[in-house]
Scaffold this active site. Sequence first.
Site, mmCIF file in Angstrom:
data_model
loop_
_atom_site.group_PDB
_atom_site.id
_atom_site.type_symbol
_atom_site.label_atom_id
_atom_site.label_comp_id
_atom_site.label_asym_id
_atom_site.label_seq_id
_atom_site.Cartn_x
_atom_site.Cartn_y
_atom_site.Cartn_z
ATOM 1 N N LYS A 100 0.822 -1.215 0.000
ATOM 2 C CA LYS A 100 0.000 0.000 0.000
ATOM 3 C C LYS A 100 0.859 1.269 0.000
ATOM 4 O O LYS A 100 2.074 1.210 0.256
ATOM 5 C CB LYS A 100 -0.926 -0.034 1.216
ATOM 6 N N TYR A 108 -12.418 -2.321 -3.866
ATOM 7 C CA TYR A 108 -12.911 -2.511 -2.494
ATOM 8 C C TYR A 108 -14.440 -2.430 -2.423
ATOM 9 O O TYR A 108 -14.978 -2.163 -1.345
ATOM 10 C CB TYR A 108 -12.286 -1.472 -1.568
ATOM 11 N N PHE A 159 -15.735 2.864 7.079
ATOM 12 C CA PHE A 159 -14.362 3.269 6.747
ATOM 13 C C PHE A 159 -14.101 3.337 5.239
ATOM 14 O O PHE A 159 -12.976 3.619 4.810
ATOM 15 C CB PHE A 159 -13.342 2.313 7.399
ATOM 16 N N ARG A 216 -1.503 -14.372 4.427
ATOM 17 C CA ARG A 216 -2.220 -13.720 5.538
ATOM 18 C C ARG A 216 -1.461 -13.898 6.846
ATOM 19 O O ARG A 216 -1.429 -12.994 7.681
ATOM 20 C CB ARG A 216 -3.654 -14.251 5.611
ATOM 21 N N THR A 276 -5.160 -7.266 10.593
ATOM 22 C CA THR A 276 -5.472 -6.031 9.855
ATOM 23 C C THR A 276 -5.030 -4.792 10.626
ATOM 24 O O THR A 276 -4.472 -3.855 10.055
ATOM 25 C CB THR A 276 -7.001 -5.950 9.601
ATOM 26 N N ARG A 306 2.800 -6.397 9.049
ATOM 27 C CA ARG A 306 2.075 -5.228 9.586
ATOM 28 C C ARG A 306 2.653 -4.787 10.934
ATOM 29 O O ARG A 306 2.707 -3.583 11.212
ATOM 30 C CB ARG A 306 0.582 -5.541 9.677
ATOM 31 N N ASN A 350 -1.930 0.244 6.667
ATOM 32 C CA ASN A 350 -1.488 -1.045 7.231
ATOM 33 C C ASN A 350 -0.599 -1.845 6.273
ATOM 34 O O ASN A 350 -0.569 -3.070 6.310
ATOM 35 C CB ASN A 350 -2.686 -1.857 7.749
ATOM 36 N N HIS A 353 -2.160 -5.413 1.557
ATOM 37 C CA HIS A 353 -3.453 -6.100 1.421
ATOM 38 C C HIS A 353 -3.163 -7.495 0.892
ATOM 39 O O HIS A 353 -2.254 -7.679 0.089
ATOM 40 C CB HIS A 353 -4.365 -5.366 0.414
ATOM 41 N N GLU A 362 -9.524 -10.968 -7.503
ATOM 42 C CA GLU A 362 -8.602 -9.840 -7.329
ATOM 43 C C GLU A 362 -7.445 -9.900 -8.333
ATOM 44 O O GLU A 362 -6.998 -8.866 -8.827
ATOM 45 C CB GLU A 362 -8.084 -9.815 -5.887
HETATM 46 P P1 CMP Z 1 -7.339 -4.599 3.632
HETATM 47 O O1 CMP Z 1 -6.846 -5.963 3.917
HETATM 48 O O2 CMP Z 1 -6.732 -3.869 2.495
HETATM 49 O O3 CMP Z 1 -8.931 -4.648 3.421
HETATM 50 C C1 CMP Z 1 -9.767 -3.552 3.672
HETATM 51 C C2 CMP Z 1 -9.061 -2.444 4.412
HETATM 52 O O4 CMP Z 1 -9.901 -1.510 5.089
HETATM 53 C C3 CMP Z 1 -8.205 -3.036 5.521
HETATM 54 O O5 CMP Z 1 -7.106 -3.711 4.961
HETATM 55 C C4 CMP Z 1 -7.883 -1.790 6.339
HETATM 56 O O6 CMP Z 1 -6.741 -1.108 5.853
HETATM 57 C C5 CMP Z 1 -9.112 -0.889 6.106
HETATM 58 N N1 CMP Z 1 -9.907 -0.731 7.321
HETATM 59 C C6 CMP Z 1 -10.117 0.442 7.973
HETATM 60 N N2 CMP Z 1 -10.902 0.257 9.046
HETATM 61 C C7 CMP Z 1 -11.208 -1.069 9.086
HETATM 62 C C8 CMP Z 1 -11.982 -1.880 9.977
HETATM 63 N N3 CMP Z 1 -12.614 -1.373 11.046
HETATM 64 N N4 CMP Z 1 -12.073 -3.219 9.723
HETATM 65 C C9 CMP Z 1 -11.461 -3.751 8.620
HETATM 66 N N5 CMP Z 1 -10.704 -3.018 7.749
HETATM 67 C C10 CMP Z 1 -10.572 -1.695 7.982
#
Ligand code: CMP
Length: 137
Positions: A9, A49, A57, A85, A91, A102, A112, A115, A126
């Site tokens: 990211k 997304y 969010f 993962r 996350t 992370r 973070n 992804h 994806e």
């Molecule tokens: P990612 O794995 O890219 O998938 C969705 C993204 O939304 C996640 O990582 C986070 O960077 C972002 N995000 C922000 N707030 C939240 C939340 N409360 N729960 C899950 N993802 C979140």
Amino acid sequence: MQQTLSIIKPDAVKKNVVGKIIDRFESNGLRIVACKRLWLSKADAKAFYAVHSQRPFFNDLVDFMVSGPVVVMVLEGENAVLKNRELMGATNPKEAEKGTIRADFADSIDANAVHGSDSIENAKIEIDFFFAKREIC
Ligand code: CMP
């Protein structure tokens, strides 16, 4: 053999830790079988997304993902989806286990660092979103 999609990211690209993150994948049995750097448009980020479009969010997530270039990759290996993962960690980096990507490179739940696809089914969707068949080898 499985394939999964990984995105480094904008926060991690800005920090210039692309190579360090790729090393985590390669050192743990995953192979980079496709890779490109690009700057997502808002339309790209919203479409990618879309599954989160009703979450509170969503707008912050989209704004963050278009704040700078990303590096998008297809990772291949045994149990690639789960392995990626595990290497990424939770996350929210505050909850991520020590030694995960992370925990080591991310600053917040939005910024973070990476992804990764959450299932084999989503990995296919994806990967197709970003790569043509001939770009994966
Ligand atoms: P990612 O794995 O890219 O998938 C969705 C993204 O939304 C996640 O990582 C986070 O960077 C972002 N995000 C922000 N707030 C939240 C939340 N409360 N729960 C899950 N993802 C979140």
